[in-house]
Design a protein around this motif. Structure first.
Motif, PDB file in Angstrom:
ATOM      1  N   HIS A 118     -60.904 -23.749  53.136  1.00  0.00           N
ATOM      2  CA  HIS A 118     -59.609 -23.492  52.574  1.00  0.00           C
ATOM      3  C   HIS A 118     -58.787 -22.623  53.515  1.00  0.00           C
ATOM      4  CE1 HIS A 118     -61.502 -24.128  48.163  1.00  0.00           C
ATOM      5  NE2 HIS A 118     -61.332 -25.337  48.987  1.00  0.00           N
ATOM      6  N   LEU A 119     -59.514 -21.573  54.156  1.00  0.00           N
ATOM      7  CA  LEU A 119     -58.817 -20.698  54.930  1.00  0.00           C
ATOM      8  C   LEU A 119     -57.894 -21.382  56.064  1.00  0.00           C
ATOM      9  CD1 LEU A 119     -58.264 -17.526  55.856  1.00  0.00           C
ATOM     10  CD2 LEU A 119     -60.085 -17.546  57.099  1.00  0.00           C
ATOM     11  N   SER A 120     -58.515 -22.527  56.681  1.00  0.00           N
ATOM     12  CA  SER A 120     -57.972 -23.111  57.661  1.00  0.00           C
ATOM     13  C   SER A 120     -57.061 -23.846  57.169  1.00  0.00           C
ATOM     14  CB  SER A 120     -58.965 -24.056  58.341  1.00  0.00           C
ATOM     15  OG  SER A 120     -58.435 -25.069  59.235  1.00  0.00           O
ATOM     16  N   SER A 121     -57.079 -24.564  55.989  1.00  0.00           N
ATOM     17  CA  SER A 121     -56.126 -25.243  55.258  1.00  0.00           C
ATOM     18  C   SER A 121     -54.775 -24.644  55.173  1.00  0.00           C
ATOM     19  CB  SER A 121     -56.616 -25.822  53.879  1.00  0.00           C
ATOM     20  OG  SER A 121     -57.471 -26.900  54.390  1.00  0.00           O
ATOM     21  N   ILE A 122     -54.905 -23.421  54.489  1.00  0.00           N
ATOM     22  CA  ILE A 122     -53.719 -22.297  54.512  1.00  0.00           C
ATOM     23  C   ILE A 122     -53.072 -21.870  55.478  1.00  0.00           C
ATOM     24  CG2 ILE A 122     -53.081 -20.505  52.965  1.00  0.00           C
ATOM     25  CD1 ILE A 122     -55.084 -21.139  51.071  1.00  0.00           C
ATOM     26  N   SER A 123     -53.883 -21.193  56.338  1.00  0.00           N
ATOM     27  CA  SER A 123     -53.534 -20.627  57.546  1.00  0.00           C
ATOM     28  C   SER A 123     -52.815 -21.658  58.546  1.00  0.00           C
ATOM     29  CB  SER A 123     -54.582 -19.993  58.135  1.00  0.00           C
ATOM     30  OG  SER A 123     -55.618 -20.824  58.786  1.00  0.00           O
ATOM     31  N   THR A 124     -53.321 -22.801  58.723  1.00  0.00           N
ATOM     32  CA  THR A 124     -52.496 -23.644  59.690  1.00  0.00           C
ATOM     33  C   THR A 124     -51.165 -23.865  59.361  1.00  0.00           C
ATOM     34  OG1 THR A 124     -54.649 -24.916  60.268  1.00  0.00           O
ATOM     35  CG2 THR A 124     -52.594 -26.202  60.675  1.00  0.00           C
ATOM     36  N   PRO A 125     -50.700 -24.337  58.113  1.00  0.00           N
ATOM     37  CA  PRO A 125     -49.099 -24.261  58.244  1.00  0.00           C
ATOM     38  C   PRO A 125     -48.312 -23.168  58.409  1.00  0.00           C
ATOM     39  CG  PRO A 125     -50.526 -24.743  56.200  1.00  0.00           C
ATOM     40  CD  PRO A 125     -51.402 -24.729  56.862  1.00  0.00           C
ATOM     41  N   VAL A 126     -48.971 -22.067  57.496  1.00  0.00           N
ATOM     42  CA  VAL A 126     -48.244 -20.579  57.849  1.00  0.00           C
ATOM     43  C   VAL A 126     -47.930 -20.293  59.434  1.00  0.00           C
ATOM     44  CG1 VAL A 126     -48.492 -18.247  57.296  1.00  0.00           C
ATOM     45  CG2 VAL A 126     -49.283 -19.969  55.588  1.00  0.00           C
ATOM     46  N   ILE A 127     -49.050 -20.372  59.968  1.00  0.00           N
ATOM     47  CA  ILE A 127     -49.161 -19.955  61.457  1.00  0.00           C
ATOM     48  C   ILE A 127     -48.153 -20.758  62.260  1.00  0.00           C
ATOM     49  CG2 ILE A 127     -50.482 -19.825  63.731  1.00  0.00           C
ATOM     50  CD1 ILE A 127     -52.805 -18.921  61.915  1.00  0.00           C
ATOM     51  N   SER A 128     -48.133 -22.187  62.012  1.00  0.00           N
ATOM     52  CA  SER A 128     -47.589 -23.142  62.658  1.00  0.00           C
ATOM     53  C   SER A 128     -45.801 -22.815  62.134  1.00  0.00           C
ATOM     54  CB  SER A 128     -47.676 -24.577  62.373  1.00  0.00           C
ATOM     55  OG  SER A 128     -49.022 -24.828  62.779  1.00  0.00           O
ATOM     56  N   LEU A 129     -45.494 -22.698  61.122  1.00  0.00           N
ATOM     57  CA  LEU A 129     -44.158 -22.415  60.503  1.00  0.00           C
ATOM     58  C   LEU A 129     -43.723 -21.140  61.034  1.00  0.00           C
ATOM     59  CD1 LEU A 129     -41.933 -23.082  58.624  1.00  0.00           C
ATOM     60  CD2 LEU A 129     -43.004 -21.774  56.824  1.00  0.00           C
ATOM     61  N   ILE A 130     -44.394 -20.128  61.082  1.00  0.00           N
ATOM     62  CA  ILE A 130     -43.989 -18.879  61.826  1.00  0.00           C
ATOM     63  C   ILE A 130     -43.631 -19.166  63.199  1.00  0.00           C
ATOM     64  CG2 ILE A 130     -44.536 -16.664  62.407  1.00  0.00           C
ATOM     65  CD1 ILE A 130     -46.134 -16.375  59.950  1.00  0.00           C
ATOM     66  N   ALA A 131     -44.537 -19.945  63.900  1.00  0.00           N
ATOM     67  CA  ALA A 131     -44.315 -20.020  65.296  1.00  0.00           C
ATOM     68  C   ALA A 131     -43.112 -21.100  65.639  1.00  0.00           C
ATOM     69  CB  ALA A 131     -45.717 -20.667  66.169  1.00  0.00           C
ATOM     70  N   ALA A 132     -42.941 -21.780  64.953  1.00  0.00           N
ATOM     71  CA  ALA A 132     -41.859 -22.735  64.945  1.00  0.00           C
ATOM     72  C   ALA A 132     -40.455 -21.779  64.762  1.00  0.00           C
ATOM     73  CB  ALA A 132     -41.740 -23.974  64.052  1.00  0.00           C
ATOM     74  N   VAL A 133     -40.583 -21.084  63.544  1.00  0.00           N
ATOM     75  CA  VAL A 133     -39.196 -20.191  63.232  1.00  0.00           C
ATOM     76  C   VAL A 133     -38.842 -19.477  64.412  1.00  0.00           C
ATOM     77  CG1 VAL A 133     -38.394 -18.511  61.925  1.00  0.00           C
ATOM     78  CG2 VAL A 133     -39.487 -20.557  60.930  1.00  0.00           C
ATOM     79  N   ILE A 134     -39.962 -18.765  65.089  1.00  0.00           N
ATOM     80  CA  ILE A 134     -39.677 -17.882  66.200  1.00  0.00           C
ATOM     81  C   ILE A 134     -39.068 -18.531  67.146  1.00  0.00           C
ATOM     82  CG2 ILE A 134     -40.508 -16.214  67.674  1.00  0.00           C
ATOM     83  CD1 ILE A 134     -42.562 -15.297  65.621  1.00  0.00           C
ATOM     84  N   ALA A 135     -40.039 -19.588  67.765  1.00  0.00           N
ATOM     85  CA  ALA A 135     -39.336 -20.414  68.998  1.00  0.00           C
ATOM     86  C   ALA A 135     -37.791 -20.928  68.592  1.00  0.00           C
ATOM     87  CB  ALA A 135     -40.263 -21.714  69.207  1.00  0.00           C
ATOM     88  N   VAL A 136     -37.631 -21.529  67.395  1.00  0.00           N
ATOM     89  CA  VAL A 136     -36.282 -22.242  67.357  1.00  0.00           C
ATOM     90  C   VAL A 136     -35.023 -21.208  67.325  1.00  0.00           C
ATOM     91  CG1 VAL A 136     -35.024 -23.501  65.570  1.00  0.00           C
ATOM     92  CG2 VAL A 136     -37.152 -24.012  66.001  1.00  0.00           C
TER      93      VAL A 136
END
Length: 223
Positions: A118-136
């Motif tokens: 459950h932790l991996s399922s939730i944290s993966t999209p959150v972390i990836s989304l934050i990384a993409a927002v910062i990079a873009v």
């Protein structure tokens, strides 16, 4: 004897039918889970492409960048490589996070650890989304700057020039845009993944509660 056997079979069939009616429905959660895994695989592939194209762009720049005292430098002195580095880091984070999520979803020994899954399922999209927002955000900020050039900005400006040796500005421009556009695509993609996770949790919880309530009602005794 025959009558007793018939009664036993009838009672067993009634019990079996009752159990079948009270089994939790798993079709919907499985469909949502499959959608989440499919989107995660897509994010993983996009992350690999982002890392590959950005790393190749940065490598080409490093190998063709000349010192400031050369008369005909190929790159401006004030060129900023941070947007490309940010995209590489973003892609790497997406790859690692997506791989971890897929592992905890498909490897039985990891899937059995509910909290980890459950932790991996939730944290993966959150972390990836934050990384993409910062990079873009960082990339668009530098690319739109009037004082600094990025690798994408400079290579796209000279992409019409036919280069026979590195740097091939047209190729670098395409690679830079590919990495940036995929990073933009990652944002709504990860929102969909997060939505699928929420729907999966809510649906599974609802089915579990329904099944528990039905179980508490008891089963008819066999006669």
């Amino acid at each position: 004897m025959a009558e007793t056997k018939a009664q036993f079979v009838s009672g067993f069939e009634e019990f079996d039918t009752h159990v079948e009616q009270h089994k939790p429905k798993t079709g919907s959660p499985r469909a949502v889970e499959a959608a989440r895994l499919g989107l995660t695989v897509l994010a993983f592939v996009a992350g690999v492409v982002i890392v590959g194209t950005s790393a190749d762009t940065l490598s080409t720049f490093d190998s063709t960048s000349l010192a400031a005292d050369f008369y005909l430098p190929l790159w401006p002195v004030n060129l900023d490589t941070r947007p490309t580095v940010a995209l590489i880091i973003c892609g790497a984070i997406i790859v690692v996070a997506s791989a971890a999520s897929l592992a905890t979803s498909k490897v039985p020994s990891l899937r059995s650890k509910t909290t980890l899954h459950h932790l991996s399922s939730i944290s993966t999209p959150v972390i990836s989304l934050i990384a993409a927002v910062i990079a873009v955000s960082f990339s668009y900020g530098i690319n739109n700057s009037s004082s600094d050039f990025s690798i994408q900005g400079w290579s796209c400006q000279w992409s019409a020039i036919n280069m026979t040796i590195d740097p091939h500005f047209e190729t670098l421009c395409m690679e830079s845009k590919t990495a940036l556009y995929l990073s933009v695509m990652i944002m709504p993609l990860e929102v969909l993944v997060l939505g699928a996770v929420v729907v999966d949790f809510v649906t599974a919880k609802r089915h579990a509660v329904t099944f528990a309530v039905q179980e508490r009602k008891g089963s008819p005794a066999m006669s």
